[in-house]
Design an enzyme around this catalytic site. Structure first.
Site, PDB file in Angstrom:
ATOM      1  N   ASP B  50       0.816  -1.212   0.000  1.00  0.00           N
ATOM      2  CA  ASP B  50       0.000   0.000   0.000  1.00  0.00           C
ATOM      3  C   ASP B  50       0.853   1.267   0.000  1.00  0.00           C
ATOM      4  O   ASP B  50       0.489   2.261  -0.619  1.00  0.00           O
ATOM      5  CB  ASP B  50      -0.907   0.023   1.236  1.00  0.00           C
ATOM      6  CG  ASP B  50      -1.828  -1.190   1.286  1.00  0.00           C
ATOM      7  OD1 ASP B  50      -2.271  -1.638   0.204  1.00  0.00           O
ATOM      8  OD2 ASP B  50      -2.075  -1.703   2.389  1.00  0.00           O
ATOM      9  N   GLU B 195      16.801  20.864  -2.950  1.00  0.00           N
ATOM     10  CA  GLU B 195      16.009  19.852  -3.662  1.00  0.00           C
ATOM     11  C   GLU B 195      16.332  19.808  -5.155  1.00  0.00           C
ATOM     12  O   GLU B 195      16.666  20.828  -5.751  1.00  0.00           O
ATOM     13  CB  GLU B 195      14.517  20.088  -3.422  1.00  0.00           C
ATOM     14  CG  GLU B 195      13.947  21.310  -4.131  1.00  0.00           C
ATOM     15  CD  GLU B 195      12.850  20.927  -5.122  1.00  0.00           C
ATOM     16  OE1 GLU B 195      12.930  19.823  -5.702  1.00  0.00           O
ATOM     17  OE2 GLU B 195      11.935  21.741  -5.311  1.00  0.00           O
ATOM     18  N   ALA B 232      -5.393  18.038  -4.887  1.00  0.00           N
ATOM     19  CA  ALA B 232      -6.182  18.750  -3.886  1.00  0.00           C
ATOM     20  C   ALA B 232      -5.325  19.730  -3.100  1.00  0.00           C
ATOM     21  O   ALA B 232      -5.772  20.822  -2.738  1.00  0.00           O
ATOM     22  CB  ALA B 232      -6.854  17.753  -2.946  1.00  0.00           C
ATOM     23  N   ASN B 234      -2.933  21.576  -3.991  1.00  0.00           N
ATOM     24  CA  ASN B 234      -2.493  22.791  -4.680  1.00  0.00           C
ATOM     25  C   ASN B 234      -3.540  23.897  -4.497  1.00  0.00           C
ATOM     26  O   ASN B 234      -4.347  24.183  -5.389  1.00  0.00           O
ATOM     27  CB  ASN B 234      -2.219  22.512  -6.152  1.00  0.00           C
ATOM     28  CG  ASN B 234      -1.432  23.654  -6.787  1.00  0.00           C
ATOM     29  OD1 ASN B 234      -1.522  24.794  -6.321  1.00  0.00           O
ATOM     30  ND2 ASN B 234      -0.664  23.359  -7.825  1.00  0.00           N
ATOM     31  N   VAL B 365       1.709  24.129 -14.248  1.00  0.00           N
ATOM     32  CA  VAL B 365       3.129  24.455 -14.138  1.00  0.00           C
ATOM     33  C   VAL B 365       3.663  23.667 -12.959  1.00  0.00           C
ATOM     34  O   VAL B 365       2.923  23.303 -12.047  1.00  0.00           O
ATOM     35  CB  VAL B 365       3.394  25.964 -13.916  1.00  0.00           C
ATOM     36  CG1 VAL B 365       2.906  26.793 -15.089  1.00  0.00           C
ATOM     37  CG2 VAL B 365       2.765  26.429 -12.614  1.00  0.00           C
ATOM     38  N   SER B 366       4.942  23.390 -12.992  1.00  0.00           N
ATOM     39  CA  SER B 366       5.558  22.624 -11.919  1.00  0.00           C
ATOM     40  C   SER B 366       5.680  23.468 -10.657  1.00  0.00           C
ATOM     41  O   SER B 366       5.756  24.696 -10.717  1.00  0.00           O
ATOM     42  CB  SER B 366       6.931  22.147 -12.367  1.00  0.00           C
ATOM     43  OG  SER B 366       7.616  21.524 -11.295  1.00  0.00           O
ATOM     44  N   HIS B 368       8.268  22.934  -8.736  1.00  0.00           N
ATOM     45  CA  HIS B 368       9.691  22.831  -8.427  1.00  0.00           C
ATOM     46  C   HIS B 368      10.511  23.726  -9.356  1.00  0.00           C
ATOM     47  O   HIS B 368      10.235  23.814 -10.546  1.00  0.00           O
ATOM     48  CB  HIS B 368      10.168  21.387  -8.579  1.00  0.00           C
ATOM     49  CG  HIS B 368       9.466  20.434  -7.654  1.00  0.00           C
ATOM     50  ND1 HIS B 368       9.883  20.214  -6.370  1.00  0.00           N
ATOM     51  CD2 HIS B 368       8.357  19.675  -7.830  1.00  0.00           C
ATOM     52  CE1 HIS B 368       9.071  19.348  -5.783  1.00  0.00           C
ATOM     53  NE2 HIS B 368       8.134  19.004  -6.650  1.00  0.00           N
TER      54      HIS B 368
END
Lengths: 555, 555
Positions: B50, B195, B232, B234, B365-366, B368
């Site tokens: 899961d 990141e 959701a 975002n 759009v990303s 990151h």
């Protein structure tokens, strides 16, 4: 489908609402001609399946009518089903020289080469097939000698494009037969079947020549060995790699069975030109300085057993990717293969290689025409009716929108699923009949024996494993002699699970006790009781639902 | 890892060499502080699993030292492991208001809300954590209130970026703390953890505002219902959909549990502004003309049980996608989800919807930052050492190349795997130790009990199924009383397979006969003989290798 004299019927047995296993049929009265017989690779929902081929029940029911299989080109999604097809229906197979060469490899593997009737054609051939005549035009694509087919039928001309792009600066000067296509269109086309692979993509697909430029640049820059992975069947791409390697004074090593096979055939047939002495084996290559070596290898789709995947994990003994080597992925991942390809790129970077990958490198162009090329084909052929083929639904849909933009009426366009038939008579067309069509699954030697029950069980087993419950009862009084014994696989494991299995065994024993004395005819009740009681218990304890398989022995 | 006074240690328990389950640790002497505790979804190699969470063995072995879990933002790959973590190690959890709101939903589901110590922070907070102090700077990303973290340690400053882009025209004016970042960099940073998600992507990621423009255009053009599917979490995207709907006089329906949850929290906390009376249920929406209705739904990744997938097959009873409706996919498929998303698009087109999907639509759009933004962060922070985090190996590698382009020395950059430790002392850094790290698999209620044996069995079962061979023997003389009985699942099925099973039964009987009289201690020999003889026979006949499970009952 009963014989319908005076009606022309067109159907798909594979290739629409999907990518792969292309197979289309044209029938006029008692004559059926087939175009292509492809396979497709199963996605992860087809657990354990090796290959998917078209269901040809309809053809077997009408075996006397099938006149020929015409093969447009030598890609797996157009030839992969042929051995399975010919085993059941041995009709003449028509294809160009390279196409037949690739088919022969398959037939040899299946021991079918002797009995098959392969007929070589070229762009100028004409074949009489009962009431129909087939002629051809050359297209370009990512493999040489691709054909589009024109069927002259009593109801009018049917054009099937095969796969195509319009590469106006092709490698090997395999220019598309533009003027011939214009003439066909001018002579009047009843219906066009045109491929839709890139119908979602705006613009015009770049020329294969572009890749050559990028390859030459990369070869000029590389300081050590260069590995290039691409589709073996893309002979143009292979030639451009060979040319770039030769220009930079490198020898060439071939890795991967299909690469070796295709290069041999393409070279024998004159499609591929490799300078004398350039091809070497890994042993010879390893004795040269790394800047003298180039390697062409399979596995550009991330296939776990192919050369590139094995190179990326150091699993290829005879030649290694080393720090400073260059690896070029000269292909785009087919949807579904992205993760496998990404894993290989990761591993190659870990080995210290310089990896050229991804869509922005110019190291790959598609073999399929984009929207402007699809519009060009529709414009050249100006058909009365249009059937977009070769694509998933959204691609067929986008292709339909392009045709509508060109002024076609919506009711002149048919989006058919596999098995749907479009009938043409006296210039009118209707789609109201279906024939049997679908996926035939190949699993080992089994062809079509794996169906929904087996796949459902495999899925169940894959998610939560199995628990076998064995009981031996006295056949006279139903008394339990031995068991219940519980054995699991893929469910729980190790000493920590012993308590759970002990408890489940007690639950099973209690369920059996409640039904002691039930007659042999009540096995189903017994099994049902075991499945339910154990299943309920295990779900409450683990939130998992293993397959529970009760086995009752009576002695 | 023994306590090392005077040494600062940084390690990852998840998030490097992978996308997902982010968890990083910073240790100074007897103080360990954790950043994020994410989960990731299993790929198809983890059959039946899961969720995957970090292995926290090292933390459990050092439980007295763990001071805090700081959570940078509320995405699953940063918070999904928290309930499992807190069950074993109940330390204070620090996060901004929205982040904690999303964590609370999870803790409630796990019945952990009462016992958890959640501490709300904001960009201006300072937290003393033993020998370290944490302070923060705001970044922007695809969810509000994202933080980067600065740790003041005796060895120097450690900066962890969290997820970020530099959106200079953000929705909700959540501007990145550029000046604060500059000041942090100016004050001297020992090591930056930044990141790497988009390290392969050139350029600068477009502003979220751009999506708003495209949404407004699409809403203005649509003639009937509009469905928008997105993540959701975002909240900016949700707000832009709400604004476009409101502008066009449409009511709003929410579909999908996480959509309803996030909207409720974001609205309560003031992150989301929905005009009074705009939110309606499906019943009310169905009574309005279709051009008055907009629907926000989950399932943009093609999840088979989420709202969009169910809408695409007509499986949602209370509201339907009808011909002429518009469906906007306001998200990119995460690698591995492409096929599921494509299937949904196919089905929506079949329903007659106008579907806006794919990368060229401006509908996504990303969240990151791309290469230029990663370079901007590195430039602002000008760290002495750099550890790229949050990405698969190729992304970490590309991020390293960017740092090298900015002038960093290769030996100042550490590419660590989960479990690798980088130790800092007196301004020098070494990577030579590892701690335990890896995947803990969640399957139902089981956490970590599914390991390689179970997964290997599930894979075997999934490919070729199982054949159970049951025999009852007399325990005194080993004589066969009943059986062998062969029962298969997921291997062969139906009347056509009866002959094969009969033959295999004879093979099994013959094998048993050869070993009759063997004592109970020889069960393994017996089982081995059955597995080998039957296995060999079945492979020769079918080219399949089902799992063969011999069960011998002695009575």
């Amino acid at each position: 489908m009963s014989t319908q004299n005076g009606t022309l019927s067109i159907f798909a047995l594979g290739g629409v609402y999907e990518i792969g296993k292309n197979m289309y049929g044209i029938q006029y009265g008692d004559d059926i001609v087939l175009i292509d017989c492809g396979s497709k690779f199963p996605d992860e929902s087809f657990l354990g399946i090796d290959l998917i081929i078209p269901d040809i029940t309809y053809l077997l029911e009408n075996r006397d009518k099938v006149r020929a299989l015409i093969v447009t080109h030598g890609h797996e999604d157009h030839i992969g089903g042929i051995p399975y097809f010919l085993k059941q229906l041995n009709v003449p197979v028509y294809g160009t020289r390279l196409t037949l060469g690739l088919i022969e490899i398959k037939l040899k593997e299946h021991g079918l080469l002797q009995q098959a009737e392969l007929v070589q054609i070229d762009r100028n051939s004409r074949i009489a097939l009962g009431a129909m005549t087939a002629s051809f035009f050359q297209t370009n694509h990512s493999i040489p000698d691709c054909l589009g087919v024109v069927f002259d039928t009593p109801e009018g001309k049917v054009v099937h494009t095969g796969d195509f792009k319009f590469d106006l600066t092709p490698v090997h000067k395999q220019t598309p037969d533009l003027h011939k296509m214009a003439a066909i269109g001018q002579s009047g086309v009843l219906v066009l079947l045109s491929e839709s692979t890139n119908a979602e993509r705006p613009g015009f697909t770049p020329s294969e020549k572009l890749v050559g430029d990028h390859l030459r640049e990369a070869f000029a820059r590389a300081k050590r060995k260069i590995f290039v992975s691409t589709f073996a069947s893309n002979v143009y791409r292979l030639q451009q790699v060979i040319d770039a390697a030769h220009l930079n004074n490198r020898v060439l090593v071939l890795l991967g069975r299909s690469m070796v096979n295709v290069v041999r055939i393409a070279q024998e047939q004159g499609y591929l030109h490799i300078p004398e002495g350039m091809l070497v084996d890994t042993e010879e290559a390893n004795e040269l300085p790394p800047e003298r070596v180039a390697i062409l290898c399979t596995g550009s789709q991330g296939e776990p057993m192919a050369a590139l995947a094995r190179l990326s994990t150091g699993g290829f003994r005879s030649i290694k990717v080393e720090a400073g080597d260059t690896v070029i992925l000269s292909a785009s991942p087919i949807p579904g293969n992205e993760r496998n390809v990404a894993r290989i790129v990761d591993n190659l970077f870990i080995l210290g290689a310089h990896v050229i990958y991804g869509s922005g490198t110019g190291m790959h162009v598609s073999g399929h025409g984009s929207q402007e090329e699809l519009k060009l084909m529709l414009t050249l052929m100006k058909p009365k009716f249009f059937i977009p083929i070769h694509g998933e639904y959204r691609m067929l849909h986008q292709h339909r929108l392009l045709a509508e933009q060109l002024g076609m009426e919506p009711d002149a366009i048919f989006l058919i699923n596999n098995g749907d038939v479009v009938d043409f008579k006296d210039g009118a067309a209707v789609q109201e009949r279906t024939i049997q069509a679908g996926n035939t699954l190949v699993d080992g030697f089994g062809i079509g024996d794996v169906g929904t029950v087996i796949l459902r069980d495999r899925k169940h087993l894959s998610e939560d494993g199995i628990l076998v419950v064995v009981v031996t009862r006295d056949k006279t009084d139903g008394k339990i002699i031995s068991g219940p014994d519980l054995i699991s696989r893929g469910f729980v494991y190790g000493p920590d699970s012993e308590g759970l299995i002990d408890e489940a065994t007690q639950i099973a024993a209690a369920a059996l006790e409640g039904l002691q004395g039930e007659r042999i005819t009540q096995w189903n009740r017994l099994k049902q009781a075991l499945r339910e009681s154990i299943g309920r218990f295990l779900y409450a304890k683990t939130k998992r639902r293993p397959m529970i398989l009760p086995i009752i022995m009576e002695v």
